[in-house]
Design a protein around this motif. Structure first.
Motif, PDB file in Angstrom:
ATOM      1  N   VAL B 414       0.875  -1.165   0.000  1.00  0.00           N
ATOM      2  CA  VAL B 414       0.000   0.000   0.000  1.00  0.00           C
ATOM      3  C   VAL B 414       0.911   1.212   0.000  1.00  0.00           C
ATOM      4  N   MET B 415       0.835   1.994  -1.053  1.00  0.00           N
ATOM      5  CA  MET B 415       1.853   3.031  -1.215  1.00  0.00           C
ATOM      6  C   MET B 415       1.774   4.107  -0.136  1.00  0.00           C
ATOM      7  N   GLY B 416       0.597   4.322   0.411  1.00  0.00           N
ATOM      8  CA  GLY B 416       0.490   5.291   1.497  1.00  0.00           C
ATOM      9  C   GLY B 416       1.380   4.906   2.656  1.00  0.00           C
ATOM     10  N   GLU B 417       1.478   3.606   2.887  1.00  0.00           N
ATOM     11  CA  GLU B 417       2.296   3.116   3.988  1.00  0.00           C
ATOM     12  C   GLU B 417       3.775   3.114   3.607  1.00  0.00           C
ATOM     13  N   VAL B 418       4.074   2.820   2.349  1.00  0.00           N
ATOM     14  CA  VAL B 418       5.469   2.813   1.905  1.00  0.00           C
ATOM     15  C   VAL B 418       6.074   4.197   2.082  1.00  0.00           C
ATOM     16  N   ASP B 419       5.336   5.202   1.658  1.00  0.00           N
ATOM     17  CA  ASP B 419       5.917   6.547   1.620  1.00  0.00           C
ATOM     18  C   ASP B 419       5.649   7.362   2.886  1.00  0.00           C
ATOM     19  N   ARG B 420       4.599   7.014   3.591  1.00  0.00           N
ATOM     20  CA  ARG B 420       4.216   7.696   4.839  1.00  0.00           C
ATOM     21  C   ARG B 420       4.239   9.202   4.733  1.00  0.00           C
TER      22      ARG B 420
END
Lengths: 161, 420
Positions: B414-420
């Motif tokens: 989940v890219m939201g979690e990857v990039d925070r």
């Protein structure tokens, strides 16, 4: 567990090979600039909990303990075996110091260290690909430092020369 | 407990690229030829689950070089949380990973509770476990729907979202929100569970295993699905550990490791469930792990419902927990506490903790430092998706360009979690 910077790699190898902490869970860098300074009044209350009906359990007030250097880097290790032992390996550095890279010990440290470089501005000695990871390549400053203002990024307007 | 018993290896040695573990470099002999084409896959490609960019070197259809570029969704959650009181920072945690929001909320709340050394009532503990498991099913459903959609199984998407909607209805019933519920409060839950929840949840528990049967009937014997997932994106047990993989990716590589059992938190040591493990280390194994985890999660939800303890749902600690609403009109003390917590926030003892939970994507960690004040000094999330993407270069050795989509999908990022 706190070690000196030059002994970090040895400590990591010892933990991995002799003590079986084969899994690097996380690398967390923290900036302690301004720690215990103005605006920090310390904790009011006791660790054991508070009982409103019992006088004098309202706790105490004190300033946080001093930190040895400006930055800490915490390596959270885990042993994949029964009991799931965990240990926190920590080094302390100042702004101009380098941390030895642990990519050769745990390959997963690659992106974690890049993140610490990108957001905290810590340099990792021997990292094969020390580049920014989350911010743009030409970004100025390191956002998670305490002296980096929130909302401080420059905004470019279309009419600007 | 044997974590990884001896068994035939899926490949010899290690496949992790050197010197940079996350970058697959083009071989010397190919680099000089004119046949290598560099392609930007993403950042706005529909099958990258967000904004992931893969810089791929192609030799014909073969992937010969690969580097993942992340950061397009960086929103500075960790910096923002340092500016908010502990109470307000909880709201940020679920938004980091918008599919497993309960797990993120849980790990932050658990970390703060560990610093405070506050006792949580058992009703809150069990309810947290129940909701975390519903959330795991929710996250796996979205994964299955989108991953199958990318491989051409469009109907799967609609079937999965049918059940997903039922879960969101349940969240709405409990917390008033369908996503990012902010239902976990330091000390327990924000509100008691509404009476109508149990009937609805029982209906869901009945429906869900049949739904999983349906999904399996749709894809498990589908020739195209098997062709595109079996033997693809190989990751051996040793490489998975070295790359810090966790969750279904680790269990799909034959490692019997689940924090819910290895390091029980909440009430996981009191419920019965199995940890599915597959040895093949391919996309199909990760798919199987997730399918079986959905069944196991339903079992945990069912047990939690049956054995849900009564009593208070939040700790009675007026320095941390808001006083009951009705007391505000009669008690001066309560009014003061309410005012202090809302305006200034509660204080958390000085210290640093690292707390982990098993999120749908794997080991989700939260490192919190407090200086004793009303705001966190530092919050750092160990995002399992971020680590999963480090394995792309290893998984994509010998892959074809069409396999990339299956492999990226199987890592469930989940890219939201990857990039925070």
């Amino acid at each position: 567990m706190v070690v000196d910077t030059p002994r970090l790699t040895d400590a990591a190898l010892h933990l991995r090979d002799e003590l079986g902490f084969n899994y690097l869970s996380d690398v967390a860098a923290t900036d302690y600039l301004g720690w215990g300074g103005k605006g920090v009044s310390g904790y009011i209350g006791t660790n054991r909990g508070r009982d409103l009906n019992e006088p004098a359990t309202q706790g105490y007030q004190r300033l946080p303990r001093d930190k040895p250097r400006r930055f800490s880097v915490s390596y959270h290790l885990l042993g994949l075996r029964a009991g799931a032992p965990r240990v926190r390996l920590q080094v302390w550095v100042d702004e101009d110091e380098q941390v030895p890279s642990l990519v050769s010990v745990w390959p997963t440290a690659d992106w974690h260290e890049r993140e610490a470089f990108d957001l905290m501005g810590l340099r990792f000695d021997g990292h094969p690909n020390q580049r920014r990871i989350l911010m743009d390549d030409d970004w100025e400053g390191h956002p998670l430092r305490k002296d980096y203002p929130i909302g401080g990024e420059p905004v470019r307007f279309s009419g600007e020369a | 407990m044997a974590i990884a018993p001896e068994r035939p290896k899926i490949y010899e040695g290690t496949r992790i690229p050197a010197p940079i573990p996350s970058v697959l470099e083009v071989r010397e002999d190919l680099r000089s030829s004119d046949d290598v084409l560099t392609v930007n896959f993403g950042p706005n490609h529909p099958s990258t689950h967000g904004v992931l960019r893969l810089v791929v070197d192609l030799h014909g259809e073969d992937v010969v070089g690969l580097a993942a570029v992340v950061g397009y969704l960086h929103t500075g959650f960790e910096k923002s949380m340092e500016q908010k009181s502990w109470w307000k920072a909880i709201t940020y945690a679920p938004r980091i990973d918008y599919l497993s929001f309960q797990a993120n909320e849980l790990v932050f709340v658990l970390a703060v509770e560990k610093l405070l050394a506050i006792e949580v009532p058992s009703r809150a503990t069990w309810m947290r476990m129940l909701l975390s498991e519903l959330n795991r099913i929710h996250s796996h459903l979205v994964w299955l729907g989108t991953a199958a959609l990318e491989l051409g199984a469009i109907s799967m998407f609609w079937y999965c979202f049918r059940e997903r909607d039922r879960i969101l209805d349940l969240f709405e019933l409990v917390a008033g929100f369908r996503m990012h519920t902010r239902y976990f409060q330091v000390g327990g839950l924000a509100e008691d569970v509404p009476a109508g929840f149990w009937d609805e949840c029982a209906k869901f528990v009945e429906v869900m295993p049949k739904a999983v049967d349906e999904y399996e009937a749709l894809v498990d014997r589908n020739e195209i699905w098997l062709e595109r997932t079996q033997g693809i994106g190989l990751l051996s047990a040793d490489d998975a550990i070295a790359l810090g993989q966790s969750g279904p990716v680790l269990r799909g590589s034959g490692i019997d490791w689940d924090l819910r059992r290895a390091e029980p938190y909440l009430a996981y040591d009191q419920v019965d469930f199995r940890v599915p493990v597959y040895d093949e280390g391919d996309v199909y194994a990760r798919y199987r792990v997730r399918m079986e985890e959905m069944r196991e999660s339903v079992k945990i939800v069912e047990q939690a419902m049956r054995r849900m303890p009564g009593g208070p749902w939040i700790a009675d600690d007026r320095k941390v927990v808001l006083p009951p609403r009705e007391e505000l009109h009669t008690s001066m003390e309560s009014l003061i506490h309410h005012f202090k917590i809302v305006t200034e926030g509660f204080r958390v003892p000085e210290g640093e903790v690292y707390v982990t939970v098993e999120s749908p994507r794997g080991e989700l960690g939260c490192y919190v430092v407090s200086d004793g004040g009303p705001k966190p000094w530092r919050v750092k999330f160990r995002a399992p998706s971020f680590v999963a993407l480090e394995a792309t270069a290893t998984c994509m050795r010998d892959a074809l360009v069409a396999d990339m989509i299956a492999i990226v999908g199987s890592l469930d990022t989940v890219m939201g979690e990857v990039d925070r």
